[in-house]
Design a protein around this motif. Structure first.
Motif, PDB file in Angstrom:
ATOM      1  N   THR A 102       0.859  -1.176   0.000  1.00  0.00           N
ATOM      2  CA  THR A 102       0.000   0.000   0.000  1.00  0.00           C
ATOM      3  C   THR A 102       0.893   1.222   0.000  1.00  0.00           C
ATOM      4  O   THR A 102       1.831   1.300   0.797  1.00  0.00           O
ATOM      5  CB  THR A 102      -0.920   0.032   1.241  1.00  0.00           C
ATOM      6  OG1 THR A 102      -1.753  -1.138   1.215  1.00  0.00           O
ATOM      7  CG2 THR A 102      -1.791   1.268   1.253  1.00  0.00           C
ATOM      8  N   VAL A 103       0.615   2.147  -0.907  1.00  0.00           N
ATOM      9  CA  VAL A 103       1.363   3.405  -0.932  1.00  0.00           C
ATOM     10  C   VAL A 103       0.473   4.510  -0.400  1.00  0.00           C
ATOM     11  O   VAL A 103      -0.748   4.466  -0.543  1.00  0.00           O
ATOM     12  CB  VAL A 103       1.892   3.752  -2.349  1.00  0.00           C
ATOM     13  CG1 VAL A 103       2.840   2.691  -2.841  1.00  0.00           C
ATOM     14  CG2 VAL A 103       0.759   3.946  -3.323  1.00  0.00           C
ATOM     15  N   PHE A 104       1.091   5.488   0.237  1.00  0.00           N
ATOM     16  CA  PHE A 104       0.376   6.624   0.818  1.00  0.00           C
ATOM     17  C   PHE A 104       0.947   7.889   0.194  1.00  0.00           C
ATOM     18  O   PHE A 104       2.137   8.167   0.349  1.00  0.00           O
ATOM     19  CB  PHE A 104       0.567   6.615   2.338  1.00  0.00           C
ATOM     20  CG  PHE A 104      -0.146   7.723   3.053  1.00  0.00           C
ATOM     21  CD1 PHE A 104      -1.512   7.863   2.950  1.00  0.00           C
ATOM     22  CD2 PHE A 104       0.554   8.605   3.848  1.00  0.00           C
ATOM     23  CE1 PHE A 104      -2.174   8.886   3.628  1.00  0.00           C
ATOM     24  CE2 PHE A 104      -0.090   9.622   4.531  1.00  0.00           C
ATOM     25  CZ  PHE A 104      -1.468   9.761   4.418  1.00  0.00           C
ATOM     26  N   ILE A 105       0.113   8.607  -0.545  1.00  0.00           N
ATOM     27  CA  ILE A 105       0.560   9.785  -1.281  1.00  0.00           C
ATOM     28  C   ILE A 105      -0.238  10.998  -0.816  1.00  0.00           C
ATOM     29  O   ILE A 105      -1.471  10.972  -0.824  1.00  0.00           O
ATOM     30  CB  ILE A 105       0.387   9.565  -2.802  1.00  0.00           C
ATOM     31  CG1 ILE A 105       1.260   8.385  -3.247  1.00  0.00           C
ATOM     32  CG2 ILE A 105       0.707  10.834  -3.585  1.00  0.00           C
ATOM     33  CD1 ILE A 105       1.003   7.894  -4.632  1.00  0.00           C
ATOM     34  N   THR A 106       0.470  12.045  -0.424  1.00  0.00           N
ATOM     35  CA  THR A 106      -0.217  13.277  -0.066  1.00  0.00           C
ATOM     36  C   THR A 106      -0.378  14.119  -1.330  1.00  0.00           C
ATOM     37  O   THR A 106       0.483  14.134  -2.195  1.00  0.00           O
ATOM     38  CB  THR A 106       0.553  14.072   1.007  1.00  0.00           C
ATOM     39  OG1 THR A 106       1.847  14.394   0.511  1.00  0.00           O
ATOM     40  CG2 THR A 106       0.672  13.267   2.295  1.00  0.00           C
ATOM     41  N   PHE A 148      -4.543   8.124  -0.788  1.00  0.00           N
ATOM     42  CA  PHE A 148      -4.072   9.468  -1.085  1.00  0.00           C
ATOM     43  C   PHE A 148      -4.929  10.506  -0.380  1.00  0.00           C
ATOM     44  O   PHE A 148      -6.080  10.266  -0.071  1.00  0.00           O
ATOM     45  CB  PHE A 148      -4.003   9.739  -2.594  1.00  0.00           C
ATOM     46  CG  PHE A 148      -5.331   9.957  -3.273  1.00  0.00           C
ATOM     47  CD1 PHE A 148      -5.855  11.240  -3.406  1.00  0.00           C
ATOM     48  CD2 PHE A 148      -6.035   8.903  -3.798  1.00  0.00           C
ATOM     49  CE1 PHE A 148      -7.068  11.447  -4.045  1.00  0.00           C
ATOM     50  CE2 PHE A 148      -7.241   9.096  -4.448  1.00  0.00           C
ATOM     51  CZ  PHE A 148      -7.762  10.378  -4.574  1.00  0.00           C
ATOM     52  N   THR A 149      -4.288  11.639  -0.120  1.00  0.00           N
ATOM     53  CA  THR A 149      -5.001  12.750   0.496  1.00  0.00           C
ATOM     54  C   THR A 149      -5.257  13.826  -0.548  1.00  0.00           C
ATOM     55  O   THR A 149      -4.573  13.918  -1.559  1.00  0.00           O
ATOM     56  CB  THR A 149      -4.205  13.378   1.656  1.00  0.00           C
ATOM     57  OG1 THR A 149      -3.018  13.977   1.144  1.00  0.00           O
ATOM     58  CG2 THR A 149      -3.871  12.352   2.729  1.00  0.00           C
ATOM     59  N   TYR A 150      -6.282  14.606  -0.256  1.00  0.00           N
ATOM     60  CA  TYR A 150      -6.585  15.803  -1.036  1.00  0.00           C
ATOM     61  C   TYR A 150      -7.110  16.827  -0.045  1.00  0.00           C
ATOM     62  O   TYR A 150      -7.498  16.471   1.070  1.00  0.00           O
ATOM     63  CB  TYR A 150      -7.611  15.514  -2.145  1.00  0.00           C
ATOM     64  CG  TYR A 150      -8.982  15.159  -1.616  1.00  0.00           C
ATOM     65  CD1 TYR A 150      -9.970  16.123  -1.493  1.00  0.00           C
ATOM     66  CD2 TYR A 150      -9.275  13.858  -1.209  1.00  0.00           C
ATOM     67  CE1 TYR A 150     -11.223  15.801  -0.992  1.00  0.00           C
ATOM     68  CE2 TYR A 150     -10.511  13.534  -0.706  1.00  0.00           C
ATOM     69  CZ  TYR A 150     -11.488  14.505  -0.609  1.00  0.00           C
ATOM     70  OH  TYR A 150     -12.723  14.191  -0.104  1.00  0.00           O
ATOM     71  N   THR A 200      -9.141  11.123  -9.817  1.00  0.00           N
ATOM     72  CA  THR A 200      -8.031  10.235  -9.448  1.00  0.00           C
ATOM     73  C   THR A 200      -8.566   8.871  -9.033  1.00  0.00           C
ATOM     74  O   THR A 200      -8.014   7.834  -9.422  1.00  0.00           O
ATOM     75  CB  THR A 200      -7.178  10.862  -8.324  1.00  0.00           C
ATOM     76  OG1 THR A 200      -6.674  12.119  -8.781  1.00  0.00           O
ATOM     77  CG2 THR A 200      -6.017   9.963  -7.931  1.00  0.00           C
ATOM     78  N   VAL A 201      -9.644   8.857  -8.266  1.00  0.00           N
ATOM     79  CA  VAL A 201     -10.265   7.596  -7.848  1.00  0.00           C
ATOM     80  C   VAL A 201     -10.635   6.759  -9.071  1.00  0.00           C
ATOM     81  O   VAL A 201     -10.338   5.558  -9.130  1.00  0.00           O
ATOM     82  CB  VAL A 201     -11.504   7.859  -6.959  1.00  0.00           C
ATOM     83  CG1 VAL A 201     -12.364   6.607  -6.822  1.00  0.00           C
ATOM     84  CG2 VAL A 201     -11.086   8.377  -5.591  1.00  0.00           C
ATOM     85  N   LYS A 246      -7.241  -1.294  -4.922  1.00  0.00           N
ATOM     86  CA  LYS A 246      -8.064  -0.817  -3.812  1.00  0.00           C
ATOM     87  C   LYS A 246      -7.537   0.561  -3.451  1.00  0.00           C
ATOM     88  O   LYS A 246      -6.351   0.852  -3.631  1.00  0.00           O
ATOM     89  CB  LYS A 246      -7.946  -1.741  -2.605  1.00  0.00           C
ATOM     90  CG  LYS A 246      -8.527  -3.107  -2.842  1.00  0.00           C
ATOM     91  CD  LYS A 246      -8.372  -3.953  -1.602  1.00  0.00           C
ATOM     92  CE  LYS A 246      -8.888  -5.350  -1.848  1.00  0.00           C
ATOM     93  NZ  LYS A 246      -8.677  -6.212  -0.696  1.00  0.00           N
ATOM     94  N   LEU A 247      -8.403   1.397  -2.894  1.00  0.00           N
ATOM     95  CA  LEU A 247      -7.918   2.735  -2.582  1.00  0.00           C
ATOM     96  C   LEU A 247      -8.663   3.367  -1.424  1.00  0.00           C
ATOM     97  O   LEU A 247      -9.756   2.950  -1.066  1.00  0.00           O
ATOM     98  CB  LEU A 247      -8.040   3.622  -3.815  1.00  0.00           C
ATOM     99  CG  LEU A 247      -9.468   3.919  -4.286  1.00  0.00           C
ATOM    100  CD1 LEU A 247      -9.845   5.333  -3.956  1.00  0.00           C
ATOM    101  CD2 LEU A 247      -9.579   3.652  -5.768  1.00  0.00           C
ATOM    102  N   PHE A 248      -8.020   4.389  -0.878  1.00  0.00           N
ATOM    103  CA  PHE A 248      -8.605   5.288   0.104  1.00  0.00           C
ATOM    104  C   PHE A 248      -8.348   6.695  -0.412  1.00  0.00           C
ATOM    105  O   PHE A 248      -7.214   7.032  -0.730  1.00  0.00           O
ATOM    106  CB  PHE A 248      -7.909   5.206   1.472  1.00  0.00           C
ATOM    107  CG  PHE A 248      -8.004   3.897   2.175  1.00  0.00           C
ATOM    108  CD1 PHE A 248      -9.051   3.629   3.028  1.00  0.00           C
ATOM    109  CD2 PHE A 248      -7.009   2.938   2.012  1.00  0.00           C
ATOM    110  CE1 PHE A 248      -9.113   2.430   3.700  1.00  0.00           C
ATOM    111  CE2 PHE A 248      -7.061   1.738   2.674  1.00  0.00           C
ATOM    112  CZ  PHE A 248      -8.116   1.474   3.522  1.00  0.00           C
TER     113      PHE A 248
END
Length: 79
Positions: free
Chosen positions: A8-12, A35-37, A47-48, A57-59
């Protein structure tokens, strides 16, 4: 890009430009993406859609990274 299956990658700032490109590249490499926005729900939704096309899968989480408390809560949700 490396094989990121099972990671899982976490991108701001993943809703636009470089952040979006990183999200999509990670998804295409097999990673799940968090990812954050901050301001643009429409951009985040775009982006989703791109991440979903890659089958990941995503958050997507609204978060102001200037707030330590918000970042801590966001990381908690992702992990």
């Amino acid at each position: 890009m490396h094989d990121l299956k099972g990671k899982t990658v976490f991108i701001t700032g993943g809703a636009r430009r470089l952040g979006r490109a990183m999200c999509v590249a990670a998804a295409e490499a097999g990673a799940n993406v968090a990812f954050t926005y901050l301001t643009s729900v429409d951009d985040a939704n775009q982006t989703v859609r791109l991440i979903e096309r890659a089958g990941a899968k995503l958050f997507a989480i609204k978060c102001d990274v200037r707030s330590e408390n918000m970042v801590a809560r966001t990381v908690e949700r992702v992990t």
